[in-house]
Design a protein around this motif. Sequence first.
Motif, mmCIF file in Angstrom:
data_model
loop_
_atom_site.group_PDB
_atom_site.id
_atom_site.type_symbol
_atom_site.label_atom_id
_atom_site.label_comp_id
_atom_site.label_asym_id
_atom_site.label_seq_id
_atom_site.Cartn_x
_atom_site.Cartn_y
_atom_site.Cartn_z
ATOM 1 N N VAL A 97 -17.111 9.511 -5.133
ATOM 2 C CA VAL A 97 -17.106 9.752 -3.782
ATOM 3 C C VAL A 97 -18.335 10.094 -3.423
ATOM 4 N N ASP A 98 -19.290 11.080 -4.332
ATOM 5 C CA ASP A 98 -20.457 11.345 -4.286
ATOM 6 C C ASP A 98 -21.463 10.278 -4.123
ATOM 7 N N TYR A 99 -21.385 9.230 -4.845
ATOM 8 C CA TYR A 99 -22.091 8.040 -4.681
ATOM 9 C C TYR A 99 -21.909 7.114 -3.345
ATOM 10 N N LEU A 100 -20.666 7.060 -2.851
ATOM 11 C CA LEU A 100 -20.397 6.320 -1.758
ATOM 12 C C LEU A 100 -21.104 7.225 -0.565
ATOM 13 N N LEU A 101 -20.476 8.491 -0.521
ATOM 14 C CA LEU A 101 -21.090 9.093 0.740
ATOM 15 C C LEU A 101 -22.914 9.192 0.582
ATOM 16 N N TRP A 102 -23.352 9.293 -0.636
ATOM 17 C CA TRP A 102 -24.833 9.346 -0.856
ATOM 18 C C TRP A 102 -25.570 8.252 -0.398
ATOM 19 N N SER A 103 -24.869 6.973 -0.577
ATOM 20 C CA SER A 103 -25.404 5.747 -0.262
ATOM 21 C C SER A 103 -25.527 5.572 1.035
ATOM 22 N N VAL A 104 -24.228 5.992 1.914
ATOM 23 C CA VAL A 104 -24.272 6.214 3.574
ATOM 24 C C VAL A 104 -25.481 6.865 4.092
ATOM 25 N N LEU A 105 -25.656 7.960 3.199
ATOM 26 C CA LEU A 105 -26.855 9.216 3.809
ATOM 27 C C LEU A 105 -28.176 8.320 3.677
ATOM 28 N N ASN A 106 -28.299 7.835 2.738
ATOM 29 C CA ASN A 106 -29.606 7.163 2.156
ATOM 30 C C ASN A 106 -29.661 5.849 3.147
ATOM 31 N N THR A 107 -28.681 5.097 3.356
ATOM 32 C CA THR A 107 -28.829 3.945 4.520
ATOM 33 C C THR A 107 -29.322 4.609 5.686
ATOM 34 N N ILE A 108 -28.754 5.525 6.303
ATOM 35 C CA ILE A 108 -29.244 6.207 7.543
ATOM 36 C C ILE A 108 -30.704 6.721 7.393
ATOM 37 N N ILE A 109 -31.024 7.238 6.241
ATOM 38 C CA ILE A 109 -32.695 7.656 6.121
ATOM 39 C C ILE A 109 -33.569 6.398 6.236
ATOM 40 N N ALA A 110 -33.085 5.331 5.351
ATOM 41 C CA ALA A 110 -33.735 4.219 5.283
ATOM 42 C C ALA A 110 -33.892 3.466 6.520
ATOM 43 N N VAL A 111 -32.771 3.190 7.310
ATOM 44 C CA VAL A 111 -32.994 2.607 8.491
ATOM 45 C C VAL A 111 -34.083 3.078 9.567
ATOM 46 N N ASN A 112 -33.816 4.664 9.527
ATOM 47 C CA ASN A 112 -34.636 5.472 10.535
ATOM 48 C C ASN A 112 -36.275 5.342 10.112
ATOM 49 N N VAL A 113 -36.661 5.410 8.907
ATOM 50 C CA VAL A 113 -37.776 5.136 8.421
ATOM 51 C C VAL A 113 -38.492 3.592 8.430
ATOM 52 N N HIS A 114 -37.657 2.751 8.028
ATOM 53 C CA HIS A 114 -38.123 1.263 8.504
ATOM 54 C C HIS A 114 -38.451 1.141 9.898
ATOM 55 N N ARG A 115 -37.672 1.576 10.687
ATOM 56 C CA ARG A 115 -37.800 1.252 12.165
ATOM 57 C C ARG A 115 -38.831 1.830 12.766
#
Length: 235
Positions: free
Chosen positions: A49-67
Amino acid sequence: MFGNVLSSAFNFAFKHLGLMFRVTIIPILLSVALEVIAFSFESQMMEWVDYLLWSVLNTIIAVNVHRVVLIGPHSVPAFGRFTFGKIEIWFWLHYIVLGLPYLLSYYLMDRASMLLITLAVVALVVGCRVSLVFPAIAMGKGVSFLYAWEKSAQKTWLMILVVALAPFIFGVIFIPVMALIVFIAPESSPIYLLIGTNIVIAYVTVLAVIALSFAYQDLIGDEDVMRSSDEPRED
């Protein structure tokens, strides 16, 4: 070229420190809270559960930074995109697929063999090259791994350096911070060390994402990178 990518990442992070902090602080704090909860439960199910939710949050971080790096500060709201729309879903699916070989190797580590080591090396090389897909997806492009593989042709070493080596270089910057955290954290309460370590890892990841954005810009070219006119790239 790797040196230019690193220097551009450092310069961008330094000049936009407040902006980077603002658009990433919410998912970073949530990811730290998630790690604390997972640490408290100590169960196999909670790890997944930790890995799945962590991957979602990391996705949000990465998308914001890339953009922010590739399109400009006004491409995200004041505190970053915090939705899970088409861009984030497509990004997350690629993130999960790319992470599966590493998860598998982690659980098979006690059965390490030459075949497993060879497969891990191959997965590392392929993973580094196809990582170029992430900044493209963050910009709204409906592309996949094949696109990144073609665009990174003959740039294998650059992608290995950017994806695998750059995070270690960025981590060196935070050694004094980690030393301070270890020094002041009470030995009887490892939770403080856990929180400090995860915050440091999060901002090393932010720097790594910035570097990948500049690698994308160098390899793909300005025709695909819609930078704002007031945010010129420094060479």
